[in-house]
Structure formats: structure tokens, C-alpha cells
Design a protein around this motif. Sequence first.
Motif, PDB file in Angstrom:
ATOM      1  N   ALA A 125      38.313-110.216  27.086  1.00 45.82           N
ATOM      2  CA  ALA A 125      39.249-109.435  27.908  1.00 45.82           C
ATOM      3  C   ALA A 125      39.665-110.240  29.137  1.00 45.82           C
ATOM      4  O   ALA A 125      40.858-110.339  29.462  1.00 45.82           O
ATOM      5  N   PHE A 138      47.412-114.370  29.766  1.00 42.50           N
ATOM      6  CA  PHE A 138      48.721-113.706  29.782  1.00 42.50           C
ATOM      7  C   PHE A 138      49.300-113.651  31.201  1.00 42.50           C
ATOM      8  O   PHE A 138      50.520-113.729  31.374  1.00 42.50           O
ATOM      9  N   ASP A 146      51.544 -97.018  24.672  1.00 38.10           N
ATOM     10  CA  ASP A 146      51.629 -98.340  24.045  1.00 38.10           C
ATOM     11  C   ASP A 146      50.449 -99.125  24.592  1.00 38.10           C
ATOM     12  O   ASP A 146      50.498 -99.632  25.726  1.00 38.10           O
ATOM     13  N   ALA A 156      47.955-102.178  25.025  1.00 40.50           N
ATOM     14  CA  ALA A 156      48.169-103.634  24.994  1.00 40.50           C
ATOM     15  C   ALA A 156      49.672-103.900  24.875  1.00 40.50           C
ATOM     16  O   ALA A 156      50.138-104.617  23.994  1.00 40.50           O
ATOM     17  N   GLY A 205      51.940-105.493  26.600  1.00 37.54           N
ATOM     18  CA  GLY A 205      52.658-106.712  26.954  1.00 37.54           C
ATOM     19  C   GLY A 205      53.777-106.409  27.940  1.00 37.54           C
ATOM     20  O   GLY A 205      53.626-105.576  28.846  1.00 37.54           O
ATOM     21  N   VAL A 218      58.295-103.795  22.484  1.00 39.26           N
ATOM     22  CA  VAL A 218      58.344-102.733  21.478  1.00 39.26           C
ATOM     23  C   VAL A 218      58.604-101.379  22.144  1.00 39.26           C
ATOM     24  O   VAL A 218      59.395-100.564  21.662  1.00 39.26           O
ATOM     25  N   ASP A 253      47.831-102.211  29.719  1.00 36.31           N
ATOM     26  CA  ASP A 253      47.484-103.607  29.401  1.00 36.31           C
ATOM     27  C   ASP A 253      46.494-104.103  30.455  1.00 36.31           C
ATOM     28  O   ASP A 253      46.408-103.539  31.553  1.00 36.31           O
ATOM     29  N   SER A 286      46.639-107.227  31.576  1.00 31.95           N
ATOM     30  CA  SER A 286      47.284-108.297  32.335  1.00 31.95           C
ATOM     31  C   SER A 286      48.235-107.694  33.369  1.00 31.95           C
ATOM     32  O   SER A 286      49.257-107.092  33.013  1.00 31.95           O
ATOM     33  N   GLY A 288      50.231-102.918  18.979  1.00 30.89           N
ATOM     34  CA  GLY A 288      50.801-103.944  18.101  1.00 30.89           C
ATOM     35  C   GLY A 288      50.327-105.347  18.433  1.00 30.89           C
ATOM     36  O   GLY A 288      50.423-105.800  19.581  1.00 30.89           O
ATOM     37  N   HIS A 297      43.067-109.875  19.437  1.00 25.78           N
ATOM     38  CA  HIS A 297      42.676-110.413  20.746  1.00 25.78           C
ATOM     39  C   HIS A 297      41.446-109.708  21.312  1.00 25.78           C
ATOM     40  O   HIS A 297      40.883-110.163  22.306  1.00 25.78           O
ATOM     41  N   ILE A 298      41.088-108.574  20.728  1.00 24.39           N
ATOM     42  CA  ILE A 298      40.100-107.689  21.362  1.00 24.39           C
ATOM     43  C   ILE A 298      38.757-107.813  20.658  1.00 24.39           C
ATOM     44  O   ILE A 298      38.663-107.638  19.435  1.00 24.39           O
TER      45      ILE A 298
HETATM   46  C1  LIG Z   1      50.335-110.683  21.363  1.00 19.32           C
HETATM   47  S1  LIG Z   1      50.418-109.622  22.743  1.00 19.32           S
HETATM   48  C2  LIG Z   1      51.174-108.169  22.045  1.00 19.32           C
HETATM   49  C3  LIG Z   1      51.910-107.358  23.076  1.00 19.32           C
HETATM   50  C4  LIG Z   1      52.708-106.156  22.549  1.00 19.32           C
HETATM   51  N1  LIG Z   1      51.844-105.169  21.937  1.00 19.32           N
HETATM   52  C5  LIG Z   1      53.801-106.602  21.600  1.00 19.32           C
HETATM   53  O1  LIG Z   1      53.680-106.357  20.385  1.00 19.32           O
HETATM   54  O2  LIG Z   1      54.772-107.208  22.089  1.00 19.32           O
HETATM   55  C6  LIG Z   1      48.736-109.128  22.986  1.00 19.32           C
HETATM   56  C7  LIG Z   1      48.540-108.220  24.197  1.00 19.32           C
HETATM   57  O3  LIG Z   1      47.212-107.713  24.188  1.00 19.32           O
HETATM   58  C8  LIG Z   1      46.791-107.585  25.547  1.00 19.32           C
HETATM   59  N2  LIG Z   1      45.335-107.456  25.535  1.00 19.32           N
HETATM   60  C9  LIG Z   1      44.439-108.388  25.125  1.00 19.32           C
HETATM   61  N3  LIG Z   1      43.182-107.896  25.226  1.00 19.32           N
HETATM   62  C10 LIG Z   1      43.301-106.626  25.696  1.00 19.32           C
HETATM   63  C11 LIG Z   1      42.361-105.593  26.017  1.00 19.32           C
HETATM   64  N4  LIG Z   1      41.051-105.778  25.866  1.00 19.32           N
HETATM   65  N5  LIG Z   1      42.837-104.402  26.479  1.00 19.32           N
HETATM   66  C12 LIG Z   1      44.173-104.213  26.639  1.00 19.32           C
HETATM   67  N6  LIG Z   1      45.098-105.155  26.351  1.00 19.32           N
HETATM   68  C13 LIG Z   1      44.672-106.343  25.892  1.00 19.32           C
HETATM   69  C14 LIG Z   1      47.338-108.832  26.190  1.00 19.32           C
HETATM   70  O4  LIG Z   1      47.342-108.768  27.594  1.00 19.32           O
HETATM   71  C15 LIG Z   1      48.735-108.875  25.550  1.00 19.32           C
HETATM   72  O5  LIG Z   1      49.646-108.110  26.290  1.00 19.32           O
END
Ligand SMILES: C[S@@+](CC[C@H](N)C(=O)[O-])C[C@H]1O[C@@H](n2cnc3c(N)ncnc32)[C@H](O)[C@@H]1O
Length: 244
Positions: free
Chosen positions: A23, A30, A69, A71, A73, A77, A92, A94, A140, A145-146
Motif C-alpha cells: 500500500a 502513484f 469507485d 482505487a 486513480g 472510469v 484511493d 494516493s 478496476g 496491486h493490493i
Molecule cells: C492501475 S491503477 C487503476 C486506477 C483506476 N481504477 C482505473 O481503472 O483507471 C491502480 C490504482 O490502485 C490504487 N491502489 C493501489 N493499492 C491500493 C490500496 N491498497 N487501496 C486503495 N487503492 C489502491 C493506486 O493508487 C491506483 O490508483
Amino acid sequence: MSDSHPLHDHDHERKHQEGHDFAAANAKHFNENVHKFEQHPFAKELASRQLTAYLGAYPFDEEKTVMMDFACGIGMVSRELAPYTKQIVGVDISQGLVDEFNLRVNNQGLTPDEMKAVCVHLNGVEGELDNQKFDVIICGMAYHHIDDIAKTTQTLAFFLKPGGVLLVIDMLEANNVADNFKDAKEHIDFEHIVAHKHGFDEATVRKLFEDAGLIKFELNIVAKAKYHKFPTKIFIAKGTKPDA
Ligand SMILES: C[S@@+](CC[C@H](N)C(=O)[O-])C[C@H]1O[C@@H](n2cnc3c(N)ncnc32)[C@H](O)[C@@H]1O
């Protein structure tokens, strides 16, 4: 589950990464790459594929649908789904991406009541997000990433209204992706932010949803894709929170 099930390999892989804070690594990565977010050659295409998949999986109603929504970004979307919803809350970890999300919402002339993002690490306990609950939660291309996706799925289920729907889009399991990923020099930069380099198989995702108390599980393929050059498939998984 048999000993030969690929999950064991994945668990093994994850144990090697124990102690690594995905995380924190994701938030840092990001935050430092906000303005590169849309540059991935497949980013816009994938956002549009996600839109089609979400619209096909849930009966969005611009008068009623309250959506999270997770995560989110920069909201690529969410912005596409805005005309189909009453309210969207992006979440999110970030702050940089959340700020960009809110800047673009403002530029689009929408109010925070209609659409906003917050930077928070949700735990699925009373009091978070002002106790708001959602008709539908989308997530999405973030599960890979998690680290603790079981806990995350339970947290997201917590934020659904009774009868609410969780929709997760991510990569289907493809061992060649992980192997190539491991060997490809240009991807080493991403290793620290991708907890599940193999993607996910259907049984794994089904178990996550069922363990979180979600019912009526479905998984469908929505696109063929290239993940950092390697061919894979993108799925949408759907589960429903039982009525109280
Ligand atoms: C590849 S991006 C996808 C963003 C968005 N969902 C899209 O489809 O455009 C991955 C996202 O996951 C977020 N992220 C990663 N780990 C996370 C966590 N533990 N909790 C919340 N968000 C997380 C990142 O900050 C990033 O915005």
C-alpha cells in the motif's frame, strides 16, 4: 484445494514478499507518477472496455445509483460512469491521484456532492466515509496491486447496501505473464507495486467474494489485453450482498 493448485505457488511468492508494504509502495509510486497515469498505451482503451463491462453488469440509474469507485486513480472510469449515476465517491490511497480526480471533476463543472474522491485507507468499520453505503462498488485494475485482497473484499462488502453489487475488473491468471514479468528488465520498476503478478483464477476470486458474504457470483471475460506487453485476458467479477 489440491497441493498442485497454482494458488500454492502464489502464496509462496507472497510469503517471499512478506514485510513489503504494497500500500505504501503504491501510494508513493502513484503520487510520483500522477501525470504519467494516462500515458499507458492501453489506458484509454481499457477505461472504455471497463465502462462497457460495468454498464453490462449493473443497471445504473442516473436518478438513484450511488457508487463507490475503489482505487479510483484519476477517475478515468468514474468520469465515464458519471452520466449514469446519481453520486460517485472515489477512494484511493494516493493523494496525488485523488487531487487530480477532484481537479478534473471541478473542471467538468460537477459538484463534490455529485462526484468526489477521498484519500483514505478503508478498514470497513462504522464511521468511515460518514457511514455512507453504496448501491454498487467498482474496482478496476487494482486488485493485482493490493496485498490483502481477502480483507479488501470484506471491506468493500461492508460498504454495500443490502442488495448492493461489487464489481471487480482485473487480469485473469496467466503464468506466462508472471514469468515474463519476472525476467523482463523494464518491468523491475513495477515489481514493488504489483502484489499478484500472476493475475487471478476464477476459483480464487469466487472464494474472495464468498468469504466476504457475497452471493450470486459471476465472472466473465471482457477483453483480451496486453499487460506490459504480455497477452492476457481481463475479467469482470460480480457478487451481491444479500438483502438484510
Ligand atoms: C492501475 S491503477 C487503476 C486506477 C483506476 N481504477 C482505473 O481503472 O483507471 C491502480 C490504482 O490502485 C490504487 N491502489 C493501489 N493499492 C491500493 C490500496 N491498497 N487501496 C486503495 N487503492 C489502491 C493506486 O493508487 C491506483 O490508483
